[in-house]
Design a protein around this motif. Structure first.
Motif, PDB file in Angstrom:
ATOM      1  N   LYS A 121     -24.874   4.749 -22.891  1.00 51.90           N
ATOM      2  CA  LYS A 121     -26.027   3.931 -22.514  1.00 51.90           C
ATOM      3  C   LYS A 121     -27.322   4.723 -22.633  1.00 51.90           C
ATOM      4  O   LYS A 121     -28.323   4.208 -23.132  1.00 51.90           O
ATOM      5  N   ILE A 122     -27.318   5.976 -22.184  1.00 57.01           N
ATOM      6  CA  ILE A 122     -28.506   6.816 -22.299  1.00 57.01           C
ATOM      7  C   ILE A 122     -28.892   6.951 -23.765  1.00 57.01           C
ATOM      8  O   ILE A 122     -30.047   6.746 -24.146  1.00 57.01           O
ATOM      9  N   ARG A 123     -27.915   7.295 -24.605  1.00 55.99           N
ATOM     10  CA  ARG A 123     -28.183   7.523 -26.029  1.00 55.99           C
ATOM     11  C   ARG A 123     -28.617   6.244 -26.733  1.00 55.99           C
ATOM     12  O   ARG A 123     -29.614   6.224 -27.443  1.00 55.99           O
ATOM     13  N   ASP A 124     -27.871   5.158 -26.518  1.00 56.53           N
ATOM     14  CA  ASP A 124     -28.094   3.932 -27.288  1.00 56.53           C
ATOM     15  C   ASP A 124     -29.197   3.033 -26.748  1.00 56.53           C
ATOM     16  O   ASP A 124     -29.817   2.284 -27.504  1.00 56.53           O
ATOM     17  N   GLU A 125     -29.452   3.085 -25.450  1.00 55.66           N
ATOM     18  CA  GLU A 125     -30.442   2.175 -24.869  1.00 55.66           C
ATOM     19  C   GLU A 125     -31.767   2.848 -24.515  1.00 55.66           C
ATOM     20  O   GLU A 125     -32.798   2.187 -24.464  1.00 55.66           O
ATOM     21  N   TYR A 126     -31.754   4.142 -24.272  1.00 57.12           N
ATOM     22  CA  TYR A 126     -32.981   4.808 -23.824  1.00 57.12           C
ATOM     23  C   TYR A 126     -33.537   5.788 -24.848  1.00 57.12           C
ATOM     24  O   TYR A 126     -34.743   5.958 -24.955  1.00 57.12           O
ATOM     25  N   LEU A 127     -32.671   6.465 -25.571  1.00 59.45           N
ATOM     26  CA  LEU A 127     -33.129   7.478 -26.522  1.00 59.45           C
ATOM     27  C   LEU A 127     -33.170   6.977 -27.959  1.00 59.45           C
ATOM     28  O   LEU A 127     -33.698   7.653 -28.830  1.00 59.45           O
ATOM     29  N   ARG A 128     -32.646   5.813 -28.202  1.00 59.43           N
ATOM     30  CA  ARG A 128     -32.451   5.293 -29.559  1.00 59.43           C
ATOM     31  C   ARG A 128     -33.693   5.395 -30.438  1.00 59.43           C
ATOM     32  O   ARG A 128     -33.647   5.905 -31.537  1.00 59.43           O
ATOM     33  N   GLN A 162     -24.943   8.352 -36.707  1.00 57.45           N
ATOM     34  CA  GLN A 162     -25.184   7.279 -37.671  1.00 57.45           C
ATOM     35  C   GLN A 162     -26.139   6.218 -37.120  1.00 57.45           C
ATOM     36  O   GLN A 162     -26.984   5.688 -37.837  1.00 57.45           O
ATOM     37  N   SER A 163     -26.038   5.934 -35.823  1.00 56.55           N
ATOM     38  CA  SER A 163     -26.889   4.884 -35.240  1.00 56.55           C
ATOM     39  C   SER A 163     -28.159   5.424 -34.579  1.00 56.55           C
ATOM     40  O   SER A 163     -29.081   4.667 -34.312  1.00 56.55           O
ATOM     41  N   ASN A 164     -28.212   6.718 -34.283  1.00 62.30           N
ATOM     42  CA  ASN A 164     -29.377   7.318 -33.618  1.00 62.30           C
ATOM     43  C   ASN A 164     -29.710   8.650 -34.258  1.00 62.30           C
ATOM     44  O   ASN A 164     -28.876   9.549 -34.274  1.00 62.30           O
ATOM     45  N   SER A 165     -30.937   8.770 -34.742  1.00 61.86           N
ATOM     46  CA  SER A 165     -31.320  10.045 -35.336  1.00 61.86           C
ATOM     47  C   SER A 165     -31.795  11.020 -34.256  1.00 61.86           C
ATOM     48  O   SER A 165     -32.191  10.614 -33.172  1.00 61.86           O
TER      49      SER A 165
END
Length: 109
Positions: A56-63, A94-97
């Motif tokens: 959640k941190i990676r995909d929703e906040y740091l994306r 792949q989804s977050n640089s």
């Protein structure tokens, strides 16, 4: 004017809320050079599994952040969420640089 960076702010909520608020006031409100973003208490259910919280941190906040600013106080090193936010920020998936990372020592350090 240059494009503003979406800046994720990582900090110890109990100890360093004042410094997070001041950072946002200075760089977003006063100078208008960043778009501040952070996880507030209650945003993520603490009863979730560790892997779910990390995702959640990676995909929703740091994306879509371009830089993570870590406010380093006396007990920041003890906070697993700060560790997770740093790790997610420098990880290129792949989804977050990967994004930039900046640490700022607070006067309390």
């Amino acid at each position: 004017m240059n494009e503003k960076h979406k800046t994720f702010i990582s900090y110890h909520h109990a100890n360093d809320e004042y410094y997070k608020t001041e950072f946002k006031r200075l760089f977003s409100d006063l100078h208008d050079v960043i778009i501040p973003w952070d996880v507030e208490i209650g945003d993520i259910d603490p009863n979730l599994k560790t892997d779910t919280i990390r995702r959640k941190i990676r995909d929703e906040y740091l994306r879509d952040s371009t830089v993570t600013v870590v406010l380093i106080g006396t007990q920041s090193w003890q906070r697993k969420h700060i560790d997770w936010e740093i790790a997610s920020s420098i990880r290129d998936t792949q989804s977050n640089s990967r994004s930039g990372l900046l640490g700022i020592f607070l006067p309390t350090y």
